[in-house]
Design an enzyme around this catalytic site. Structure first.
Site, mmCIF file in Angstrom:
data_model
loop_
_atom_site.group_PDB
_atom_site.id
_atom_site.type_symbol
_atom_site.label_atom_id
_atom_site.label_comp_id
_atom_site.label_asym_id
_atom_site.label_seq_id
_atom_site.Cartn_x
_atom_site.Cartn_y
_atom_site.Cartn_z
ATOM 1 N N HIS A 153 47.963 46.989 40.449
ATOM 2 C CA HIS A 153 46.639 47.213 39.869
ATOM 3 C C HIS A 153 46.020 45.879 39.441
ATOM 4 O O HIS A 153 46.601 45.154 38.637
ATOM 5 C CB HIS A 153 46.798 48.133 38.655
ATOM 6 N N HIS A 162 36.458 43.142 36.997
ATOM 7 C CA HIS A 162 36.464 44.537 36.551
ATOM 8 C C HIS A 162 35.306 44.881 35.624
ATOM 9 O O HIS A 162 34.591 45.855 35.825
ATOM 10 C CB HIS A 162 37.786 44.865 35.857
#
Ligand code: G3P
Ligand code: MG
Length: 250
Positions: free
Chosen positions: A11, A53
């Site tokens: 991730h 992100h």
């Protein structure tokens, strides 16, 4: 050609060990033996696809304000590693192309999550897919995903043969019409958060004949339980730990 999903996906690289969404994080994932990484892509103000992100810079860089308010010329000089630890100081925000260079050199598969800043959904998908189509040709090891249906609509339009993962928000209940959404977007996978990953939902997705992917799993015990429920693939900040703890036969 079938989608070759691994059981564990790193991730934002391997963000338990290196600053998320940096080249260092991708390299760390590869060095740990991870098969695929997941990265988030958005646009700078001047339309450069970058790996990032948050909509804002403060958490993961030494910059300030909204990503969408800054050109690449500003963003490229920011430190994206010092917040994580001194040994990573000097790490940069990568462009999508920078990241792809490393991913290809390390022979990794990729889940590219299209994460547009608000209002730039269509454009972000178009730019990211344009770069991907120039650089990537291993469709068995590429999954384009997004929480934003419009991004997946663009993907369906621009690259219909590429596999699409439909992401569902962990902070909301699974929409009752999730099957219609997945069907409409011709999704190859259903990607859910661990809060909504009940045995019942997992079994419903399996009955719907789609692979189930769950984010973000860092607890080996939970990983084993989800695997037993039939989950195909999990995103983890520590992909090595989760891979070591899964049952070998599934
Ligand atoms: O794609 C799985 C996961 O990355 C989705 O959530 O917020 O970590 O991008 P987020
Ligand atoms: Mg993501």
């Amino acid at each position: 050609m079938p989608l070759k999903l691994p059981k564990v996906i790193g991730h934002r690289g391997a963000c338990a060990y290196a600053p998320e969404n940096t080249l260092e994080s991708i390299i760390t994932a590869a060095d740990l033996g991870t098969e695929w990484v997941e990265l988030d892509v958005m646009l700078s103000k001047d339309g450069v696809p970058i790996i990032m992100h948050d909509d804002t810079l403060e958490r993961t860089t030494n910059g300030f304000g909204n990503v969408a308010d800054h050109d690449w010329e500003y963003l490229r000089d920011l430190d994206a590693g010092a917040w994580y630890g001194d040994s990573f100081s000097g790490a940069k925000i990568p462009t999508l192309e920078d990241a792809l260079d490393v991913i290809l050199a390390k022979n990794l598969g990729l889940n590219l999550e299209i994460k547009p800043t608000p209002g730039r959904e269509k454009e972000t998908a178009e730019v990211a897919l344009d770069v991907m189509s120039r650089i990537w040709d291993d469709h068995e090891r590429l999954l384009i995903s997004s929480f934003q249906p419009v991004c997946l609509e663009v993907a369906l339009d621009m690259a219909p043969d590429w596999y699409r993962g439909v992401l569902f928000d962990d902070d909301e209940d699974m929409p009752e019409n999730w099957r219609d959404i997945v069907e409409y977007l011709d999704g190859a996978t259903v990607n859910i958060g661990k809060k909504i990953a009940t045995r019942e939902l997992i079994e419903d997705i399996i009955d719907f004949e789609k692979p189930v992917m769950v984010y973000t799993i860092n607890d080996p015990q939970l990983a084993r339980q989800l695997q037993a429920f039939g989950v195909d693939s999990m995103f983890s900040n520590c992909p090595d730990v989760i891979a070591q703890n899964l049952m070998k036969v599934h």
